[in-house]
Design a protein around this motif. Structure first.
Motif, PDB file in Angstrom:
ATOM      1  N   UNK A  56       0.824  -1.201   0.000  1.00 33.28           N
ATOM      2  CA  UNK A  56       0.000   0.000   0.000  1.00 33.28           C
ATOM      3  C   UNK A  56       0.862   1.256   0.000  1.00 33.28           C
ATOM      4  N   UNK A  57       2.053   1.148   0.551  1.00 42.09           N
ATOM      5  CA  UNK A  57       2.971   2.277   0.600  1.00 42.09           C
ATOM      6  C   UNK A  57       3.637   2.457  -0.761  1.00 42.09           C
ATOM      7  N   UNK A  58       4.151   3.651  -1.008  1.00 46.71           N
ATOM      8  CA  UNK A  58       4.833   3.938  -2.267  1.00 46.71           C
ATOM      9  C   UNK A  58       6.335   3.852  -2.080  1.00 46.71           C
ATOM     10  N   UNK A  59       7.014   3.665  -3.198  1.00 48.69           N
ATOM     11  CA  UNK A  59       8.481   3.648  -3.248  1.00 48.69           C
ATOM     12  C   UNK A  59       9.098   2.581  -2.342  1.00 48.69           C
ATOM     13  N   UNK A  60       8.474   1.446  -2.254  1.00 51.04           N
ATOM     14  CA  UNK A  60       9.055   0.334  -1.489  1.00 51.04           C
ATOM     15  C   UNK A  60      10.035  -0.382  -2.396  1.00 51.04           C
ATOM     16  N   UNK A  61      11.224  -0.607  -1.901  1.00 48.57           N
ATOM     17  CA  UNK A  61      12.243  -1.286  -2.702  1.00 48.57           C
ATOM     18  C   UNK A  61      12.936  -2.349  -1.862  1.00 48.57           C
ATOM     19  N   UNK A  62      13.501  -3.299  -2.546  1.00 48.03           N
ATOM     20  CA  UNK A  62      14.250  -4.361  -1.877  1.00 48.03           C
ATOM     21  C   UNK A  62      15.588  -3.804  -1.416  1.00 48.03           C
ATOM     22  N   UNK A  63      16.014  -4.197  -0.217  1.00 48.41           N
ATOM     23  CA  UNK A  63      17.324  -3.777   0.277  1.00 48.41           C
ATOM     24  C   UNK A  63      18.282  -4.951   0.428  1.00 48.41           C
ATOM     25  N   UNK A  64      17.738  -6.171   0.554  1.00 45.60           N
ATOM     26  CA  UNK A  64      18.581  -7.358   0.700  1.00 45.60           C
ATOM     27  C   UNK A  64      17.756  -8.596   0.355  1.00 45.60           C
ATOM     28  N   UNK A  65      18.452  -9.725   0.182  1.00 46.84           N
ATOM     29  CA  UNK A  65      17.783 -10.996  -0.070  1.00 46.84           C
ATOM     30  C   UNK A  65      18.575 -12.127   0.584  1.00 46.84           C
ATOM     31  N   UNK A  66      17.945 -13.267   0.690  1.00 41.47           N
ATOM     32  CA  UNK A  66      18.602 -14.464   1.195  1.00 41.47           C
ATOM     33  C   UNK A  66      18.061 -15.658   0.426  1.00 41.47           C
ATOM     34  N   UNK A  67      18.961 -16.563   0.028  1.00 46.01           N
ATOM     35  CA  UNK A  67      18.599 -17.772  -0.707  1.00 46.01           C
ATOM     36  C   UNK A  67      19.128 -18.969   0.065  1.00 46.01           C
ATOM     37  N   UNK A  68      18.282 -19.975   0.243  1.00 46.13           N
ATOM     38  CA  UNK A  68      18.713 -21.241   0.842  1.00 46.13           C
ATOM     39  C   UNK A  68      18.446 -22.353  -0.160  1.00 46.13           C
ATOM     40  N   UNK A  69      19.435 -23.220  -0.324  1.00 43.11           N
ATOM     41  CA  UNK A  69      19.365 -24.317  -1.277  1.00 43.11           C
ATOM     42  C   UNK A  69      19.787 -25.591  -0.568  1.00 43.11           C
ATOM     43  N   UNK A  70      19.059 -26.679  -0.822  1.00 41.11           N
ATOM     44  CA  UNK A  70      19.451 -27.938  -0.199  1.00 41.11           C
ATOM     45  C   UNK A  70      19.144 -29.102  -1.126  1.00 41.11           C
ATOM     46  N   UNK A  71      19.990 -30.135  -1.006  1.00 40.12           N
ATOM     47  CA  UNK A  71      19.756 -31.410  -1.669  1.00 40.12           C
ATOM     48  C   UNK A  71      19.765 -32.465  -0.576  1.00 40.12           C
ATOM     49  N   UNK A  72      19.779 -33.730  -0.966  1.00 37.17           N
ATOM     50  CA  UNK A  72      19.742 -34.788   0.044  1.00 37.17           C
ATOM     51  C   UNK A  72      20.962 -34.775   0.957  1.00 37.17           C
ATOM     52  N   UNK A  73      22.105 -34.405   0.430  1.00 37.51           N
ATOM     53  CA  UNK A  73      23.318 -34.465   1.243  1.00 37.51           C
ATOM     54  C   UNK A  73      24.086 -33.147   1.311  1.00 37.51           C
ATOM     55  N   UNK A  74      23.488 -32.068   0.899  1.00 43.60           N
ATOM     56  CA  UNK A  74      24.209 -30.797   0.900  1.00 43.60           C
ATOM     57  C   UNK A  74      23.238 -29.665   1.210  1.00 43.60           C
ATOM     58  N   UNK A  75      23.763 -28.591   1.791  1.00 42.90           N
ATOM     59  CA  UNK A  75      22.949 -27.427   2.128  1.00 42.90           C
ATOM     60  C   UNK A  75      23.799 -26.178   1.905  1.00 42.90           C
ATOM     61  N   UNK A  76      23.196 -25.145   1.308  1.00 45.81           N
ATOM     62  CA  UNK A  76      23.888 -23.888   1.052  1.00 45.81           C
ATOM     63  C   UNK A  76      22.984 -22.738   1.431  1.00 45.81           C
ATOM     64  N   UNK A  77      23.572 -21.712   2.037  1.00 45.80           N
ATOM     65  CA  UNK A  77      22.830 -20.528   2.467  1.00 45.80           C
ATOM     66  C   UNK A  77      23.629 -19.304   2.058  1.00 45.80           C
TER      67      UNK A  77
END
Length: 188
Positions: A56-77
């Protein structure tokens, strides 16, 4: 004066209590994850894209992000990455996806509205293709079950096999090369 102070306090409290919705329209490379049933990625270093929800507010922008990825034997953040980029995001500190592997990924963002992160997206499932056929064959030649014939005019290749109900096998992938001229039948 007390009434004005109370109003300002309530506005500040409501902004802090406002939960930012998760990003939407997630894409891995150019594939839209909401409309692709069995998403197969054919590159070890895909790029990710997403959109911010409407506010509802104006001029909202992204400042940061986070991605998490995982498989059966590995995890990345990725951890919190201070960036306004939300189109074709690639991560330099990511080693890459493995060939023929199932993955799950999720995203969240921070906006100029608050110091709090948005909700996480649901886990998005996808798998990777065989990146290098030659390497695959050299590493797993004993595991490959070839179906073929030395007859030149053969128009049907057939392989019969049984899998017991107690088998550990839950999924299987058939790799077919026929330049678009094939029909695959399983169980009739």
């Amino acid at each position: 004066m007390f009434c004005l102070y109370l109003t300002v306090l309530l506005v500040v409290a409501s902004i802090n209590a406002y939960e930012i919705p998760a990003p939407f329209d997630i894409r891995i490379d150019y594939y839209k994850v909401d409309t692709t049933r069995d998403l197969v990625i054919n590159t070890p270093l895909p790029r990710f894209s997403w959109k911010l929800p409407r506010f509802n507010e104006r001029n909202v922008r992204q400042t940061a992000y986070q991605i998490q990825l995982q498989s059966y034997n590995d995890r990345w953040d990725s951890g919190k990455v201070d960036s306004t980029q939300s189109i074709h995001v690639s991560n330099e500190n990511f080693d890459g996806l493995l060939s023929l592997t199932y993955y799950q990924i999720r995203f969240r963002v921070w906006t100029s509205l608050s110091d709090e992160a948005s909700s996480w997206t649901d886990w998005i499932r996808f798998r990777t293709s065989m990146f290098d056929l030659h390497e695959f064959l050299m590493q797993r030649n004993d595991d490959v079950n070839w179906i073929g014939s030395t007859q030149i005019y053969m128009n049907e290749l057939r392989k019969e096999f049984n899998v017991s109900s107690t088998s550990a096998i839950r999924t299987a992938i058939a790799f077919i090369s026929g330049v678009g001229y094939y029909e695959l039948y399983i169980n009739g």
